[in-house]
Design a protein around this motif. Structure first.
Motif, PDB file in Angstrom:
ATOM      1  N   ASP A 158      -9.784  55.517  33.355  1.00  0.00           N
ATOM      2  CA  ASP A 158      -9.519  54.613  32.235  1.00  0.00           C
ATOM      3  C   ASP A 158      -9.630  53.179  32.745  1.00  0.00           C
ATOM      4  OD1 ASP A 158      -8.767  53.336  29.973  1.00  0.00           O
ATOM      5  OD2 ASP A 158      -6.668  53.957  30.021  1.00  0.00           O
ATOM      6  N   ASN A 159     -10.795  52.582  32.576  1.00  0.00           N
ATOM      7  CA  ASN A 159     -11.017  51.237  33.123  1.00  0.00           C
ATOM      8  C   ASN A 159     -11.602  50.284  32.097  1.00  0.00           C
ATOM      9  OD1 ASN A 159     -13.522  52.432  32.965  1.00  0.00           O
ATOM     10  ND2 ASN A 159     -14.272  51.614  34.908  1.00  0.00           N
ATOM     11  N   GLU A 183     -10.664  47.634  29.003  1.00  0.00           N
ATOM     12  CA  GLU A 183      -9.616  46.868  28.351  1.00  0.00           C
ATOM     13  C   GLU A 183     -10.208  46.069  27.187  1.00  0.00           C
ATOM     14  OE1 GLU A 183      -6.468  47.052  28.941  1.00  0.00           O
ATOM     15  OE2 GLU A 183      -6.645  48.346  30.705  1.00  0.00           O
ATOM     16  N   VAL A 211     -10.529  42.910  25.168  1.00  0.00           N
ATOM     17  CA  VAL A 211     -10.305  41.471  25.315  1.00  0.00           C
ATOM     18  C   VAL A 211     -10.135  40.831  23.941  1.00  0.00           C
ATOM     19  CG1 VAL A 211     -11.266  39.299  26.154  1.00  0.00           C
ATOM     20  CG2 VAL A 211     -11.620  41.410  27.452  1.00  0.00           C
ATOM     21  N   ARG A 235     -12.752  55.017  24.378  1.00  0.00           N
ATOM     22  CA  ARG A 235     -11.893  55.003  25.567  1.00  0.00           C
ATOM     23  C   ARG A 235     -11.356  56.392  25.857  1.00  0.00           C
ATOM     24  NH1 ARG A 235      -7.534  50.271  25.567  1.00  0.00           N
ATOM     25  NH2 ARG A 235      -7.161  51.240  27.587  1.00  0.00           N
ATOM     26  N   LEU A 257     -14.951  43.612  25.378  1.00  0.00           N
ATOM     27  CA  LEU A 257     -14.262  44.530  26.273  1.00  0.00           C
ATOM     28  C   LEU A 257     -14.436  44.051  27.703  1.00  0.00           C
ATOM     29  CD1 LEU A 257     -15.582  47.914  24.766  1.00  0.00           C
ATOM     30  CD2 LEU A 257     -13.505  46.684  24.131  1.00  0.00           C
TER      31      LEU A 257
END
Length: 246
Positions: free
Chosen positions: A158-159, A161, A163, A148, A49
């Motif tokens: 909401d930060n 993501e 990967v 999330r 992430l």
């Protein structure tokens, strides 16, 4: 009992090498049986992430709703440690584990989840352990969206993501075969050495001149050599005599 010294000890090991080998091999067999048959196997699946600290973060747990820009600044970078610590704790909360358990249909505990930072970067490593490789992968890929959503509702941000999603890993992380076999070998050697030493300590037989000196405290003046002929049975002597006559 033989006088204990390095020479006698080496002689003992050579004398009882067969017993020592049996003990070592027996220990390795037991450890192997435990490792491959008895021990519960643990599998792991990992996902990557990336965390981004929004400009809306003011520090001290406060947010400004006036900004939706989530680009990084130097101040944001300094707060990465705060986010890692917060997320690592939040992902183990009952709100996350209970929701994941509900979606999957089996119990997922906080002990199965680990979230850690990768080399002081914005990247996080999510590790999930389970007793089955498919379970580990499914839990990891279910935890991510649940977590999330939980963070978004809890911190209003909401930060996170994704990967790299969790993959399938059929190789168990526990038990470690090489480690167990090495420990089994060392344990076998120790047990074999202890067996020989303890056996010698409790052996009261007199087997050498040194033993006589150690027990009596006097010097040995002469030694009568051992002769097989003196201890032969009469029948054996007669047979050997007939052979000599021929």
């Amino acid at each position: 009992m033989q006088q204990f010294n390095i020479k006698n000890t080496l002689h003992l090991f050579l004398e009882h090498w067969k017993e020592m080998l049996i003990i070592i091999l027996g220990t390795l067999v037991l450890v192997s049986a435990y490792t491959f048959i008895i021990a519960n196997k643990v599998y792991q699946s990992s996902a990557s992430l990336m965390i981004g600290v929004p400009k809306a973060y003011l520090g001290g747990g406060q947010f400004s709703e006036s900004s939706q820009d989530q680009s990084m600044t130097s101040q944001d970078t300094q707060n990465i440690t705060f986010w890692v610590s917060t997320y690592s704790t939040a992902i183990k909360s009952g709100n996350v584990t209970s929701e994941v358990s509900k979606e999957l249909g089996y119990t997922v505990t906080a002990d199965q989840i680990t979230l850690s930072q990768l080399n002081d970067t914005q990247f996080l490593n999510l590790k999930i352990t389970a007793d089955d490789p498919s379970k580990a992968q499914n839990i990891a890929n279910t935890v991510i969206p649940v977590f999330r959503d939980y963070i978004a509702s809890l911190l209003k941000v909401d930060n996170l993501e994704v990967v790299e999603e969790a993959g399938f890993n059929s190789v168990p992380i526990s038990p470690v075969v090489s480690k167990n076999l090495l420990m089994g070998l060392l344990a076998g050697i120790i047990l074999a050495v202890l067996y020989v030493i303890i056996r010698d300590l409790f052996d009261s037989r007199i087997r050498s001149i040194d033993d006589v000196k150690a027990i009596t405290g006097v010097s040995v003046l002469t030694v009568v050599p051992y002769m097989d002929e003196l201890y032969e049975k009469p029948e054996k002597k007669r047979k050997r005599g007939h052979k000599d006559e021929k």
